[in-house]
Design a protein around this motif. Structure first.
Motif, PDB file in Angstrom:
ATOM      1  N   SER A 178       2.760  40.694 -18.531  1.00  0.00           N
ATOM      2  CA  SER A 178       2.760  39.425 -19.270  1.00  0.00           C
ATOM      3  C   SER A 178       1.998  38.309 -18.837  1.00  0.00           C
ATOM      4  N   PHE A 179       1.241  37.739 -19.308  1.00  0.00           N
ATOM      5  CA  PHE A 179       0.737  36.270 -18.840  1.00  0.00           C
ATOM      6  C   PHE A 179       1.102  35.348 -19.976  1.00  0.00           C
ATOM      7  N   GLU A 180       1.505  34.180 -19.529  1.00  0.00           N
ATOM      8  CA  GLU A 180       2.056  33.086 -20.582  1.00  0.00           C
ATOM      9  C   GLU A 180       0.667  32.028 -20.621  1.00  0.00           C
ATOM     10  N   ARG A 181       0.630  31.449 -21.990  1.00  0.00           N
ATOM     11  CA  ARG A 181      -0.177  30.063 -21.892  1.00  0.00           C
ATOM     12  C   ARG A 181       0.576  29.117 -21.318  1.00  0.00           C
ATOM     13  N   ALA A 182      -0.526  28.148 -20.509  1.00  0.00           N
ATOM     14  CA  ALA A 182       0.121  27.044 -19.934  1.00  0.00           C
ATOM     15  C   ALA A 182      -0.122  25.642 -20.666  1.00  0.00           C
ATOM     16  N   THR A 183      -0.833  25.842 -21.420  1.00  0.00           N
ATOM     17  CA  THR A 183      -1.472  24.715 -22.042  1.00  0.00           C
ATOM     18  C   THR A 183      -0.798  24.587 -23.774  1.00  0.00           C
ATOM     19  N   ARG A 184      -0.975  23.401 -24.496  1.00  0.00           N
ATOM     20  CA  ARG A 184      -0.798  23.313 -25.732  1.00  0.00           C
ATOM     21  C   ARG A 184      -2.148  23.151 -26.654  1.00  0.00           C
ATOM     22  N   GLY A 185      -1.844  23.210 -27.934  1.00  0.00           N
ATOM     23  CA  GLY A 185      -3.034  23.268 -28.773  1.00  0.00           C
ATOM     24  C   GLY A 185      -3.603  24.725 -29.010  1.00  0.00           C
ATOM     25  N   PRO A 186      -4.957  24.302 -29.623  1.00  0.00           N
ATOM     26  CA  PRO A 186      -5.855  25.582 -29.963  1.00  0.00           C
ATOM     27  C   PRO A 186      -6.043  26.470 -28.563  1.00  0.00           C
ATOM     28  N   VAL A 187      -6.083  27.650 -28.680  1.00  0.00           N
ATOM     29  CA  VAL A 187      -6.647  28.311 -27.418  1.00  0.00           C
ATOM     30  C   VAL A 187      -8.151  28.285 -27.310  1.00  0.00           C
ATOM     31  N   VAL A 188      -8.678  27.990 -25.966  1.00  0.00           N
ATOM     32  CA  VAL A 188      -9.897  27.651 -25.498  1.00  0.00           C
ATOM     33  C   VAL A 188     -10.724  29.070 -25.053  1.00  0.00           C
ATOM     34  N   ALA A 189     -11.980  29.168 -25.471  1.00  0.00           N
ATOM     35  CA  ALA A 189     -12.666  30.442 -25.048  1.00  0.00           C
ATOM     36  C   ALA A 189     -13.681  29.818 -24.110  1.00  0.00           C
ATOM     37  N   GLU A 190     -13.820  30.934 -23.326  1.00  0.00           N
ATOM     38  CA  GLU A 190     -15.160  30.650 -22.235  1.00  0.00           C
ATOM     39  C   GLU A 190     -16.057  31.890 -22.513  1.00  0.00           C
ATOM     40  N   ARG A 191     -17.397  31.707 -22.516  1.00  0.00           N
ATOM     41  CA  ARG A 191     -18.211  32.742 -22.614  1.00  0.00           C
ATOM     42  C   ARG A 191     -18.247  33.857 -21.480  1.00  0.00           C
ATOM     43  N   THR A 192     -18.361  33.307 -20.253  1.00  0.00           N
ATOM     44  CA  THR A 192     -18.316  34.036 -19.262  1.00  0.00           C
ATOM     45  C   THR A 192     -17.013  35.011 -19.050  1.00  0.00           C
ATOM     46  N   ALA A 193     -15.842  34.375 -19.586  1.00  0.00           N
ATOM     47  CA  ALA A 193     -14.825  35.282 -19.427  1.00  0.00           C
ATOM     48  C   ALA A 193     -14.729  36.222 -20.528  1.00  0.00           C
ATOM     49  N   ALA A 194     -15.567  36.023 -21.710  1.00  0.00           N
ATOM     50  CA  ALA A 194     -15.291  37.133 -22.693  1.00  0.00           C
ATOM     51  C   ALA A 194     -16.505  38.262 -22.293  1.00  0.00           C
ATOM     52  N   ILE A 195     -17.627  37.928 -21.354  1.00  0.00           N
ATOM     53  CA  ILE A 195     -18.416  39.147 -21.239  1.00  0.00           C
ATOM     54  C   ILE A 195     -17.653  39.996 -19.881  1.00  0.00           C
ATOM     55  N   ILE A 196     -16.911  39.093 -19.011  1.00  0.00           N
ATOM     56  CA  ILE A 196     -16.292  39.842 -18.148  1.00  0.00           C
ATOM     57  C   ILE A 196     -15.387  40.750 -18.347  1.00  0.00           C
ATOM     58  N   TRP A 197     -14.298  40.380 -19.470  1.00  0.00           N
ATOM     59  CA  TRP A 197     -13.368  41.266 -19.972  1.00  0.00           C
ATOM     60  C   TRP A 197     -13.833  42.331 -20.919  1.00  0.00           C
ATOM     61  N   ARG A 198     -14.911  42.120 -21.449  1.00  0.00           N
ATOM     62  CA  ARG A 198     -15.736  43.231 -22.342  1.00  0.00           C
ATOM     63  C   ARG A 198     -16.112  44.403 -21.230  1.00  0.00           C
ATOM     64  N   VAL A 199     -16.878  44.164 -19.998  1.00  0.00           N
ATOM     65  CA  VAL A 199     -16.994  45.007 -19.127  1.00  0.00           C
ATOM     66  C   VAL A 199     -15.714  45.747 -18.548  1.00  0.00           C
ATOM     67  N   LEU A 200     -14.654  44.878 -18.114  1.00  0.00           N
ATOM     68  CA  LEU A 200     -13.657  45.346 -17.718  1.00  0.00           C
ATOM     69  C   LEU A 200     -12.808  46.262 -18.502  1.00  0.00           C
ATOM     70  N   ALA A 201     -13.092  46.013 -19.836  1.00  0.00           N
ATOM     71  CA  ALA A 201     -12.389  47.086 -20.782  1.00  0.00           C
ATOM     72  C   ALA A 201     -12.957  48.285 -20.861  1.00  0.00           C
ATOM     73  N   GLN A 202     -14.382  48.433 -20.545  1.00  0.00           N
ATOM     74  CA  GLN A 202     -15.274  49.510 -20.547  1.00  0.00           C
ATOM     75  C   GLN A 202     -14.864  50.068 -19.327  1.00  0.00           C
ATOM     76  N   ILE A 203     -14.452  49.503 -18.121  1.00  0.00           N
ATOM     77  CA  ILE A 203     -14.372  50.232 -16.929  1.00  0.00           C
ATOM     78  C   ILE A 203     -12.955  50.905 -17.092  1.00  0.00           C
ATOM     79  N   GLY A 204     -11.960  50.247 -17.525  1.00  0.00           N
ATOM     80  CA  GLY A 204     -10.619  50.510 -17.666  1.00  0.00           C
ATOM     81  C   GLY A 204      -9.728  50.792 -16.494  1.00  0.00           C
ATOM     82  N   GLN A 205     -10.021  49.901 -15.631  1.00  0.00           N
ATOM     83  CA  GLN A 205      -9.136  50.014 -14.249  1.00  0.00           C
ATOM     84  C   GLN A 205      -8.909  48.715 -13.768  1.00  0.00           C
TER      85      GLN A 205
END
Length: 235
Positions: free
Chosen positions: A92-119
């Motif tokens: 479980s990871f917790e949010r440390a900030t308030r307000g709307p969640v913030v997205a980052e393009r690099t993180a989206a690509i990183i976690w897309r590939v990590l989901a494909q790797i599955g480890q």
């Protein structure tokens, strides 16, 4: 060294025009206990990686203000916190900030590939903090050589703790900085500034992922597609 000891050492670092997310508080976006939440997030990640006996560390350059500065988890934005926790074995990871969640393009690509790797794979940065321009805390800049030297022992401690079989340097800056290490380092283009396809192709080849299967994946959730396609800041 234990994960808690390592995170405590991270929290001790301070430098001008550098934000330490595991020790400092952002008056604009953070909840009162933000630094403690980020310390907990990183500790849980390290423990999960050790439990899974992960063999690889992906290392980029430094934290970005839309990603690790807010979450305490390298190369991970708030959009992907729950997704990251699931891939790390259900932590479980917790949010440390308030307000709307913030997205980052690099993180989206990183976690897309990590989901494909599955480890589980450890994510890190050559300079593990968020360097910013003077008087502009929500900006990104490249860390200096002196800043890297001042924190080099932290990277060495992380490697000694995890004992990876391989390190993947994400981006040319990270590749050049990591050239001093004796562990084999595989270079991958940073997914920003038009490097997304090349980054994904490198990772697919490294982990033996079938390109045809990835083209048949279900569409990403709307917020992740936005993070991938819009011009967000890069980590």
């Amino acid at each position: 060294m234990t994960p808690k000891h390592f995170v405590s050492r991270l929290a001790e670092f301070s430098a001008p025009s550098v934000f330490n997310p595991w020790a400092e508080h952002c008056s604009l976006h953070d909840r009162p206990d933000a630094a403690a939440k980020r310390r907990d997030n990183l500790t849980r990640m390290l423990e999960a990686v050790l439990d899974a006996q992960a063999e690889t560390i992906w290392i980029a350059r430094d934290l970005g203000y839309r990603g690790g500065r807010r979450t305490g988890v390298p190369l991970t934005d708030e959009v992907h916190l729950a997704h990251a926790g699931a891939l790390m074995g259900g932590i479980s990871f917790e949010r440390a900030t308030r307000g709307p969640v913030v997205a980052e393009r690099t993180a989206a690509i990183i976690w897309r590939v990590l989901a494909q790797i599955g480890q589980p794979i450890m994510l890190w940065n050559v300079f593990p903090f968020h360097p910013h321009e003077a008087d502009a805390p929500l900006s990104n800049r490249c860390h200096t050589r002196s800043e890297r030297v001042a924190t080099w022992a932290l990277l060495q401690s992380l490697i000694e703790m995890l004992r990876p079989r391989q390190i993947v340097a994400i981006g040319r800056d990270a590749q050049m900085a990591l050239g001093e290490l004796s562990i084999p380092t595989r270079a991958a283009r940073h997914p920003s500034y038009g490097g997304q396809n090349e980054f994904m192709a490198t990772m697919h080849a490294l982990y033996g992922i079938d390109e045809m299967l990835t083209k048949c994946e279900p569409k990403l959730p709307l917020e992740i597609r936005h993070a991938t396609n819009n011009n967000f800041a890069f980590a």
